[in-house]
Design an enzyme around this catalytic site. Sequence first.
Site, PDB file in Angstrom:
ATOM      1  N   TYR A 153      33.254  24.562  36.021  1.00 23.89           N
ATOM      2  CA  TYR A 153      32.068  24.059  35.309  1.00 23.89           C
ATOM      3  C   TYR A 153      31.906  22.544  35.513  1.00 23.89           C
ATOM      4  O   TYR A 153      30.815  22.058  35.819  1.00 23.89           O
ATOM      5  CB  TYR A 153      32.223  24.395  33.826  1.00 23.89           C
ATOM      6  CG  TYR A 153      31.067  23.991  32.950  1.00 23.89           C
ATOM      7  CD1 TYR A 153      29.888  24.733  32.921  1.00 23.89           C
ATOM      8  CD2 TYR A 153      31.154  22.868  32.122  1.00 23.89           C
ATOM      9  CE1 TYR A 153      28.837  24.359  32.098  1.00 23.89           C
ATOM     10  CE2 TYR A 153      30.111  22.503  31.297  1.00 23.89           C
ATOM     11  CZ  TYR A 153      28.946  23.251  31.284  1.00 23.89           C
ATOM     12  OH  TYR A 153      27.898  22.879  30.469  1.00 23.89           O
ATOM     13  N   LYS A 157      28.833  20.554  37.357  1.00 26.24           N
ATOM     14  CA  LYS A 157      27.992  19.562  36.685  1.00 26.24           C
ATOM     15  C   LYS A 157      28.121  18.182  37.345  1.00 26.24           C
ATOM     16  O   LYS A 157      27.150  17.425  37.383  1.00 26.24           O
ATOM     17  CB  LYS A 157      28.340  19.496  35.196  1.00 26.24           C
ATOM     18  CG  LYS A 157      28.020  20.787  34.443  1.00 26.24           C
ATOM     19  CD  LYS A 157      26.533  21.114  34.478  1.00 26.24           C
ATOM     20  CE  LYS A 157      26.166  22.273  33.571  1.00 26.24           C
ATOM     21  NZ  LYS A 157      24.712  22.532  33.532  1.00 26.24           N
TER      22      LYS A 157
END
Length: 244
Positions: A153, A157
Amino acid sequence: MEKRVALVTGAGRGIGREVAIELAKEGYYVIVNYAHSDTAAKECVEQIKQDGGEAECVKFDVADFKEVEECAGEIIKRLGHVDILVNNAGITRDNLLIGMKEEEFDAVINTNLKGTFNTMRHFAKFMLKAKWGRIINIASISGVMGNPGQANYSASKAGVIGLTRSVAKELARKGITVNAVAPGYVETEMTEALSDKAREGIMAQIPAGRGGNVSDIANAVVFLASEKSSYITGQVIEVNGGMH
Ligand code: NAP
């Protein structure tokens, strides 16, 4: 379509839903994208209409390059333009590196990072023709600071931030701004999965003394979508109560 058109990906639920509702209140025609949550997307459109706004929902999977291309073509043919693109769709598949499965890594990168690329790739060309546009990508504090259990994740990002800064430089002379909003901890279905202990640990790190709510994020997006932000591009606005 005379109104400016705003497309919000993953707008049936959570942060995306609030962004869609607030953009509609500002007078934009809103396209509520979703991939699975049909009922939630329809409810979001209903809410916007009840508030006196205009919206429709469109189903596509942001991770699918071809599907996004086809939907972009169809939307432009029908409405003529999409002026504001909010890349909000995102997923988590948390695991420690040592246990992380290939599917967990790929799913998160494909939705969060490639999905953001896919929509920018297929909608920016219409903004170029219009010589005006706003692209707002929802990143995360995890992509700025890193977070144990979120290697996939955080990488996705951080990738979104790199994508944002690069494309901002490509499009700056064309009247198109590209910025990211990096939320801290916000209470949505995504963070419901956290244990009480993990939540307490996060709360202790927030100087503002509270978690974020969806409107904290939507307010930043609404500003970046407006004329008032026209000289801001390639930036990451961190909305995290002072956590970073
Ligand atoms: P959420 O409540 O889980 O909502 C996620 C949204 O993404 C849903 O509407 C979902 O729609 C959509 N989505 C997922 N996969 C998709 C796909 N392949 N194509 C299209 N839509 C897809 O999460 P949230 O907390 O609102 O998060 C929204 C964004 O903020 C995400 O990018 C997330 O990473 C970011 N963020 C959240 C927090 C937080 O604390 N909540 C913090 C930092 C950043 P369907 O159900 O239709 O799939």
